[in-house]
Design a protein around this motif. Structure first.
Motif, mmCIF file in Angstrom:
data_model
loop_
_atom_site.group_PDB
_atom_site.id
_atom_site.type_symbol
_atom_site.label_atom_id
_atom_site.label_comp_id
_atom_site.label_asym_id
_atom_site.label_seq_id
_atom_site.Cartn_x
_atom_site.Cartn_y
_atom_site.Cartn_z
ATOM 1 N N ASP A 208 0.817 -1.207 0.000
ATOM 2 C CA ASP A 208 0.000 0.000 0.000
ATOM 3 C C ASP A 208 0.851 1.257 0.000
ATOM 4 O O ASP A 208 0.449 2.292 -0.526
ATOM 5 N N LEU A 209 2.016 1.161 0.606
ATOM 6 C CA LEU A 209 2.856 2.344 0.759
ATOM 7 C C LEU A 209 4.308 1.900 0.856
ATOM 8 O O LEU A 209 4.621 0.914 1.531
ATOM 9 N N VAL A 210 5.177 2.626 0.152
ATOM 10 C CA VAL A 210 6.607 2.341 0.190
ATOM 11 C C VAL A 210 7.319 3.524 0.841
ATOM 12 O O VAL A 210 7.074 4.685 0.478
ATOM 13 N N PHE A 211 8.184 3.226 1.803
ATOM 14 C CA PHE A 211 8.989 4.246 2.467
ATOM 15 C C PHE A 211 10.430 4.091 1.976
ATOM 16 O O PHE A 211 11.076 3.082 2.246
ATOM 17 N N ASN A 212 10.908 5.084 1.256
ATOM 18 C CA ASN A 212 12.233 5.000 0.650
ATOM 19 C C ASN A 212 13.232 5.829 1.449
ATOM 20 O O ASN A 212 13.221 7.058 1.387
ATOM 21 N N TYR A 213 14.097 5.139 2.199
ATOM 22 C CA TYR A 213 15.158 5.811 2.943
ATOM 23 C C TYR A 213 16.535 5.520 2.333
ATOM 24 O O TYR A 213 17.550 5.624 3.014
ATOM 25 N N LEU A 214 16.553 5.157 1.065
ATOM 26 C CA LEU A 214 17.832 4.971 0.387
ATOM 27 C C LEU A 214 18.357 6.319 -0.085
ATOM 28 O O LEU A 214 17.589 7.268 -0.313
ATOM 29 N N HIS A 215 19.676 6.397 -0.252
ATOM 30 C CA HIS A 215 20.273 7.620 -0.791
ATOM 31 C C HIS A 215 19.808 7.760 -2.240
ATOM 32 O O HIS A 215 20.137 6.931 -3.091
#
Length: 314
Positions: free
Chosen positions: A93-100
Motif C-alpha cells: 500500500d505504501l513504500v517508504f524509501n530511505y535509500l540515498h
C-alpha cells in the motif's frame, strides 16, 4: 493519506541501507507505523544481518537483501523489472524509501514498477538529531510522535538464550557490557583505559563482559593479554548479541552501532564521543544515555576518572 489505509490490514515496504546505527535510528519509523496499524505487514529491503533485529523484535515480518543482483534495477535509468519484482512492489500500500536517492531515481523506478505511493526520507541527516529527522516523512500520514526512541524488545526465548550465553561464559548475574571498538579507530577511546575501567568494575565486585567484533582485532589482543579471564562475546549474530546485551545491567562503549543497539534494548548507556557529532548521533533508548564528549574531539584527552564517574551514575 492515513485515512486511506484503513480498509484492510495494510502492507508497508521500507527501504533502508546504511550501517547498524543508521538502521537503529530508523526503528522509530517502524514503531510509529506498528502503533498506528498493529495488524500491518511490514517488509524491509535492507541488509539482513542488521534488519533481522527488527524482525526478531516484531517490528517487521520479513527482509529482502539489497545485495541481491536484481535490486540494481531500482537504481538505474530505464530499468527492466521482472514480473516478480512488479508483483512485489504492487502488493504494498505504501513504500517508504530511505535509500540515498539524490536525483529521485529510486523513487521514480518504484513508481514505474507500480508502487501505489512512495514516501521518501533522506538518509543524510540535515538538521537536528537523526531520530526525529528520520520520522519527519511520517507527517504526511499525520503521525507526529517525535518523542519515540529506538526500542528492541525480544521474545523470552531469545532473552533466555542470552542469559544462557552469559552463564556459559562464567557470568553469574547481570554484568556491565563493555565494547571497546567501533567502525573507525578514530572513534575509539584507548583500549588500555577500557582495561582500567574493567579492573575498577571488578574491584567493586561488579561483573563485566566484553563485546568484540571482527574489526576489533587490536582491542581483542590487549584484552586477552591484560584480562585473560574476562568473559567475551564474539562471533555472534547481531540478534544474538542484542538479546545477550538485553540481559546486562549497563553498557560502556564508543560511538558505534553496538552502542546504539545497547541503548535500543534498554540499557543505561555511557557513550564516548570524539570526532563524531553527538548532537546528531547520540544513542537514544529507554534506559537513558550519558554521552561524554572528548575535549576538542580528541578521545586521548578523555580521562578514566571522568568515564568512571559517568558509569557510576548510569
Amino acid at each position: 493519506m492515513a485515512e486511506a489505509i484503513h480498509s484492510h490490514a495494510p502492507r508497508f515496504l521500507l527501504l533502508r541501507g546504511g550501517a547498524i546505527g543508521d538502521f537503529i535510528a530508523t526503528l522509530p519509523v517502524l514503531q510509529a507505523l506498528r502503533a498506528q496499524w498493529p495488524a500491518a505487514t511490514i517488509e524491509i529491503w535492507g541488509y539482513p544481518h542488521i534488519v533481522e533485529l527488527a524482525v526478531a523484535a516484531g517490528w517487521a515480518q520479513s527482509v529482502v537483501s539489497l545485495d541481491r543482483a536484481e535490486m540494481a534495477r531500482f537504481f538505474v535509468p530505464e530499468p527492466q523489472f521482472t514480473d516478480a519484482q512488479v508483483a512485489a512492489v504492487r502488493s504494498f500500500d505504501l513504500v517508504f524509501n530511505y535509500l540515498h536517492d539524490p536525483v529521485g531515481q529510486v523513487r521514480s523506478n518504484l513508481l514505474l514498477a507500480g508502487a501505489k505511493q512512495v514516501l521518501s526520507g533522506s538518509p543524510i541527516i540535515k538538521r537536528g538529531h537523526a531520530v526525529p529527522f528520520l520520522l519527519e516523512p511520517l507527517q504526511a500520514l499525520a503521525l507526529y510522535d517525535e518523542g519515540l526512541v529506538p526500542t528492541l524488545d525480544f521474545p523470552e526465548e531469545l532473552r533466555a538464550q542470552g542469559r544462557e550465553r552469559l552463564r556459559a561464559r562464567g557470568v553469574r548475574g547481570a554484568p556491565v557490557a563493555v565494547h571497546p571498538g567501533s567502525g573507525s579507530p578514530s572513534k575509539n577511546w584507548p583500549v588500555e583505559r577500557f582495561v582500567e575501567i574493567i579492573r575498577r568494575l571488578q574491584a567493586n565486585h561488579l561483573e563485566a563482559v566484553a563485546s568484540l567484533g571482527e574489526a576489533d582485532v587490536a582491542e581483542a589482543a590487549v584484552l586477552a593479554r591484560e584480562l585473560p579471564d574476562l568473559p567475551v562475546l564474539e562471533g555472534l549474530t547481531l540478534v544474538e548479541l542484542a538479546a545477550t546485551l538485553a540481559e546486562c545491567r549497563a553498557y560502556l562503549g564508543n560511538d558505534s552501532g553496538i552502542t546504539h543497539v545497547a541503548a535500543a534494548v534498554g540499557l543505561p548507556v555511557t557513550a564516548l564521543f570524539g570526532p563524531s557529532d553527538a548532537d546528531v548521533w547520540a544513542p537514544r533508548g529507554r534506559g537513558g544515555a550519558n554521552v561524554l564528549r572528548a575535549p576538542e574531539g580528541e578521545l586521548e584527552r578523555l580521562a578514566v576518572a571522568a568515564v568512571w564517574a559517568a558509569l557510576e551514575n548510569a
